[in-house]
Scaffold this motif. Structure first.
Motif, PDB file in Angstrom:
ATOM      1  N   MET A 372       0.827  -1.202   0.000  1.00  0.00           N
ATOM      2  CA  MET A 372       0.000   0.000   0.000  1.00  0.00           C
ATOM      3  C   MET A 372       0.868   1.261   0.000  1.00  0.00           C
ATOM      4  SD  MET A 372      -3.080   1.123   2.572  1.00  0.00           S
ATOM      5  CE  MET A 372      -2.005   1.262   3.981  1.00  0.00           C
ATOM      6  N   LEU A 373       1.944   1.249   0.756  1.00  0.00           N
ATOM      7  CA  LEU A 373       2.813   2.417   0.817  1.00  0.00           C
ATOM      8  C   LEU A 373       3.557   2.630  -0.501  1.00  0.00           C
ATOM      9  CD1 LEU A 373       4.195   2.088   4.441  1.00  0.00           C
ATOM     10  CD2 LEU A 373       2.445   3.627   3.588  1.00  0.00           C
ATOM     11  N   GLU A 374       3.918   1.559  -1.173  1.00  0.00           N
ATOM     12  CA  GLU A 374       4.527   1.697  -2.488  1.00  0.00           C
ATOM     13  C   GLU A 374       3.535   2.346  -3.457  1.00  0.00           C
ATOM     14  OE1 GLU A 374       7.119   1.425  -5.752  1.00  0.00           O
ATOM     15  OE2 GLU A 374       7.476   1.341  -3.584  1.00  0.00           O
ATOM     16  N   LEU A 375       2.289   1.931  -3.367  1.00  0.00           N
ATOM     17  CA  LEU A 375       1.251   2.521  -4.211  1.00  0.00           C
ATOM     18  C   LEU A 375       1.072   4.008  -3.887  1.00  0.00           C
ATOM     19  CD1 LEU A 375      -2.163   0.804  -4.899  1.00  0.00           C
ATOM     20  CD2 LEU A 375      -2.019   3.245  -4.482  1.00  0.00           C
ATOM     21  N   LEU A 376       0.996   4.347  -2.596  1.00  0.00           N
ATOM     22  CA  LEU A 376       0.841   5.746  -2.191  1.00  0.00           C
ATOM     23  C   LEU A 376       2.041   6.588  -2.627  1.00  0.00           C
ATOM     24  CD1 LEU A 376      -0.651   5.328   1.395  1.00  0.00           C
ATOM     25  CD2 LEU A 376      -1.830   6.244  -0.606  1.00  0.00           C
ATOM     26  N   ARG A 377       3.222   6.011  -2.512  1.00  0.00           N
ATOM     27  CA  ARG A 377       4.425   6.740  -2.940  1.00  0.00           C
ATOM     28  C   ARG A 377       4.348   7.076  -4.427  1.00  0.00           C
ATOM     29  NH1 ARG A 377       9.195   5.786  -5.429  1.00  0.00           N
ATOM     30  NH2 ARG A 377       8.735   3.571  -5.697  1.00  0.00           N
ATOM     31  N   ASN A 378       3.944   6.114  -5.225  1.00  0.00           N
ATOM     32  CA  ASN A 378       3.812   6.367  -6.660  1.00  0.00           C
ATOM     33  C   ASN A 378       2.759   7.440  -6.935  1.00  0.00           C
ATOM     34  OD1 ASN A 378       5.748   4.447  -7.316  1.00  0.00           O
ATOM     35  ND2 ASN A 378       4.253   2.795  -7.493  1.00  0.00           N
ATOM     36  N   CYS A 379       1.681   7.407  -6.147  1.00  0.00           N
ATOM     37  CA  CYS A 379       0.625   8.408  -6.325  1.00  0.00           C
ATOM     38  C   CYS A 379       1.094   9.810  -5.935  1.00  0.00           C
ATOM     39  CB  CYS A 379      -0.597   8.049  -5.486  1.00  0.00           C
ATOM     40  SG  CYS A 379      -1.505   6.589  -6.050  1.00  0.00           S
ATOM     41  N   CYS A 380       2.076   9.882  -5.041  1.00  0.00           N
ATOM     42  CA  CYS A 380       2.539  11.174  -4.523  1.00  0.00           C
ATOM     43  C   CYS A 380       3.823  11.658  -5.205  1.00  0.00           C
ATOM     44  CB  CYS A 380       2.748  11.087  -3.014  1.00  0.00           C
ATOM     45  SG  CYS A 380       1.221  10.874  -2.087  1.00  0.00           S
ATOM     46  N   GLY A 381       4.121  11.132  -6.354  1.00  0.00           N
ATOM     47  CA  GLY A 381       5.243  11.646  -7.115  1.00  0.00           C
ATOM     48  C   GLY A 381       6.585  11.065  -6.757  1.00  0.00           C
ATOM     49  N   GLY A 382       6.617   9.940  -6.072  1.00  0.00           N
ATOM     50  CA  GLY A 382       7.879   9.251  -5.806  1.00  0.00           C
ATOM     51  C   GLY A 382       8.408   9.356  -4.402  1.00  0.00           C
ATOM     52  N   VAL A 383       7.887  10.284  -3.589  1.00  0.00           N
ATOM     53  CA  VAL A 383       8.318  10.423  -2.192  1.00  0.00           C
ATOM     54  C   VAL A 383       7.078  10.569  -1.326  1.00  0.00           C
ATOM     55  CG1 VAL A 383       9.617  11.782  -0.519  1.00  0.00           C
ATOM     56  CG2 VAL A 383      10.483  11.530  -2.853  1.00  0.00           C
ATOM     57  N   LEU A 384       6.973   9.739  -0.290  1.00  0.00           N
ATOM     58  CA  LEU A 384       5.842   9.844   0.615  1.00  0.00           C
ATOM     59  C   LEU A 384       5.947  11.107   1.458  1.00  0.00           C
ATOM     60  CD1 LEU A 384       5.521   6.165   1.875  1.00  0.00           C
ATOM     61  CD2 LEU A 384       3.681   7.480   0.800  1.00  0.00           C
ATOM     62  N   PRO A 385       4.864  11.865   1.599  1.00  0.00           N
ATOM     63  CA  PRO A 385       4.868  12.994   2.536  1.00  0.00           C
ATOM     64  C   PRO A 385       4.791  12.477   3.969  1.00  0.00           C
ATOM     65  CG  PRO A 385       2.684  12.680   1.637  1.00  0.00           C
ATOM     66  CD  PRO A 385       3.569  11.686   0.941  1.00  0.00           C
ATOM     67  N   PRO A 386       4.929  13.338   4.965  1.00  0.00           N
ATOM     68  CA  PRO A 386       4.696  12.896   6.341  1.00  0.00           C
ATOM     69  C   PRO A 386       3.370  12.146   6.433  1.00  0.00           C
ATOM     70  CG  PRO A 386       5.566  15.118   6.334  1.00  0.00           C
ATOM     71  CD  PRO A 386       5.313  14.756   4.905  1.00  0.00           C
ATOM     72  N   LEU A 387       3.414  10.969   7.021  1.00  0.00           N
ATOM     73  CA  LEU A 387       2.310  10.015   6.909  1.00  0.00           C
ATOM     74  C   LEU A 387       1.865   9.540   8.284  1.00  0.00           C
ATOM     75  CD1 LEU A 387       0.675   8.027   4.986  1.00  0.00           C
ATOM     76  CD2 LEU A 387       2.577   6.438   5.331  1.00  0.00           C
ATOM     77  N   THR A 388       0.558   9.612   8.519  1.00  0.00           N
ATOM     78  CA  THR A 388      -0.045   8.964   9.685  1.00  0.00           C
ATOM     79  C   THR A 388      -0.838   7.778   9.172  1.00  0.00           C
ATOM     80  OG1 THR A 388      -0.264  11.125  10.748  1.00  0.00           O
ATOM     81  CG2 THR A 388      -1.416   9.279  11.762  1.00  0.00           C
ATOM     82  N   LEU A 389      -0.476   6.594   9.619  1.00  0.00           N
ATOM     83  CA  LEU A 389      -1.024   5.345   9.101  1.00  0.00           C
ATOM     84  C   LEU A 389      -1.739   4.630  10.243  1.00  0.00           C
ATOM     85  CD1 LEU A 389      -0.849   3.746   6.366  1.00  0.00           C
ATOM     86  CD2 LEU A 389       1.091   2.531   7.384  1.00  0.00           C
ATOM     87  N   ILE A 390      -3.066   4.501  10.151  1.00  0.00           N
ATOM     88  CA  ILE A 390      -3.848   3.971  11.269  1.00  0.00           C
ATOM     89  C   ILE A 390      -4.614   2.729  10.837  1.00  0.00           C
ATOM     90  CG2 ILE A 390      -5.516   4.476  13.085  1.00  0.00           C
ATOM     91  CD1 ILE A 390      -4.412   7.410  11.141  1.00  0.00           C
ATOM     92  N   PRO A 391      -4.153   1.526  11.205  1.00  0.00           N
ATOM     93  CA  PRO A 391      -4.945   0.324  10.921  1.00  0.00           C
ATOM     94  C   PRO A 391      -6.124   0.223  11.884  1.00  0.00           C
ATOM     95  CG  PRO A 391      -2.905  -0.259  12.063  1.00  0.00           C
ATOM     96  CD  PRO A 391      -2.870   1.224  11.850  1.00  0.00           C
ATOM     97  N   VAL A 392      -7.279  -0.167  11.375  1.00  0.00           N
ATOM     98  CA  VAL A 392      -8.481  -0.329  12.191  1.00  0.00           C
ATOM     99  C   VAL A 392      -9.120  -1.678  11.859  1.00  0.00           C
ATOM    100  CG1 VAL A 392      -8.948   2.137  12.436  1.00  0.00           C
ATOM    101  CG2 VAL A 392      -9.857   0.914  10.458  1.00  0.00           C
TER     102      VAL A 392
END
Length: 410
Positions: A372-392
């Motif tokens: 999922m983070l690889e997908l988000l990184r690609n969506c955000c132009g190659g670098v993840l912004p500061p990220l809060t990741l909350i599994p529920v």
């Protein structure tokens, strides 16, 4: 000054740990990580809390901020027998600057994104707000209940630093006693919304100045969400703020059906407090709620875009149906396409995101977070912004797996 870039998340993907939009700075889900992304004190909440605050210092230093510049901390923690929510807040108050302390919003989180993690803290800071002496605040005493052995705990319930305002999230009984007829979710919601409005008025604002509403409710379906959503909506004229509502069955104290917090902005013009106009984005493709609610999907003011919680709902509709039912990765990518749609009218891109908040349904697949983070990184132009990741444990419906919002530099 704290050492720069002294820690990282346990991710292979390139990522930022702090960033700024306009005059606000953000730290994503900071934890007790070392420079290699390892948890330094696995499964030890108190020690992790101290290590996390040290990491926040170094993350803020990248933005020329310090711990004295923090306006709000939002803490997701794993409850223990030794440290409950009140004890946790007391520890934080001892470690943080005072007079006033920053706003603390807390949520128990029995699931954490990384093995051994007991706490993650998200931070919003504003440079030099203390030294500029342009702030107002409200304090309240926590209701720790008659059965509690806690001493009196006074917290900052509202803090205004120039134009920006943070409110502590709260249950109906957090600052006041509940009566026997105030135990259902709708009545609790009304008490909370009235409390939030009173806190805003104490610093010269009102609920209509909100730029983000963050809600949590006890439930597993839209049946529990709908009446609470209607109750929250009663306190806003259209256009209301971008909003997020997450099913969350670990709201403390037990018996609480919902917990709500808010962020707001209001201008001081000459000697009067004034509403700040905001630009709005809602392209036709982006979904609507099944109820007629005042919330907006994205609003821009003061060089920032604030997003509502985006979900993989059916486009061009208010049916509430989900695309790619139950599939986390396709739903994540589809949800990010809504973020792209919302930012385009502001001439912004997903690479302009400065804080990304992602709630997702926990999975038994150990590799799913990385994918999922690889997908988000690609969506955000190659670098993840500061990220809060909350599994529920679950999202709003059985076929929904993710909700994403963020703050963007415009």
């Amino acid at each position: 000054m704290a050492e720069l870039s002294s820690w990282r998340l346990p991710l292979e993907e390139p990522h930022e740990i702090s960033s700024s939009a306009s005059n606000l700075s953000f730290v994503g889900g900071a934890g007790d990580f070392d420079e290699f992304g390892n948890i330094q004190n696995p499964y030890k909440l108190r020690t992790q809390l101290e290590g996390t605050l040290e990491n926040i210092k170094s993350a803020l230093a990248k933005e020329n901020c310090g711990i004295v510049d923090i306006v709000r901390l939002k803490i997701f923690y794993t409850p223990t027998k030794e440290i409950d929510e009140f004890e946790l807040i007391q520890i934080l108050l001892e470690l943080l600057p005072k007079d006033p302390a920053p706003v603390i919003s807390s949520l128990p989180a029995r699931l954490q994104p990384f093995s051994g993690q007991e706490v993650q803290i998200q931070v919003i800071a504003q440079r030099n707000w203390r030294s500029e002496q342009n702030y107002r605040f409200e304090t309240k005493v926590l209701n720790t209940f008659s059965s509690s052995s806690h001493k009196q705990i006074t917290v900052t319930s509202a803090l205004r630093t120039g134009e920006f305002i943070a409110l502590a999230n709260r249950t109906a009984g957090l600052f006041d006693d509940l009566t026997s007829d105030e135990t259902d979710g709708v009545k609790q919601t009304h008490l909370i919304m009235q409390s939030l409005d009173e806190s805003l008025r104490s610093v010269g604002a009102s609920l209509q100045d909100s730029i983000k509403l963050e809600s949590y409710y006890f439930g597993t379906s839209r049946k529990e969400w709908s009446p609470l959503a209607k109750a929250r909506a009663d306190y806003f004229k259209e256009p209301g703020p971008p909003a997020t509502a997450i099913p969350y069955n670990d709201i403390l104290p037990y018996g609480s059906k919902t917990k709500v917090g808010a962020l707001a902005m209001r201008e001081l013009r000459n000697t009067y407090d004034k509403y700040i106009p905001r630009e709005d984005s809602w392209p036709p493709r982006v979904w609507d709620w099944q109820l007629n609610l005042p919330w907006r999907q994205a609003q821009k003011l003061r060089g920032m875009v604030w997003l509502g919680g985006q979900v993989p709902a059916e486009p061009f509709s208010n049916t509430g149906k989900r695309m790619f039912p139950g599939e986390l990765l396709p739903q994540t990518r589809f949800t990010m396409s809504y973020v792209e749609d919302l930012l385009r009218p502001f001439n912004c891109k997903t690479s302009d995101i400065k804080l990304l908040v992602c709630y997702f349904q926990n999975s038994n697949d150990e590799n799913i977070i990385g994918k999922m983070l690889e997908l988000l990184r690609n969506c955000c132009g190659g670098v993840l912004p500061p990220l809060t990741l909350i599994p529920v444990p679950h999202m709003q419906t059985p076929d929904s797996t993710v909700e994403i919002w963020g703050v963007v530099q415009s």
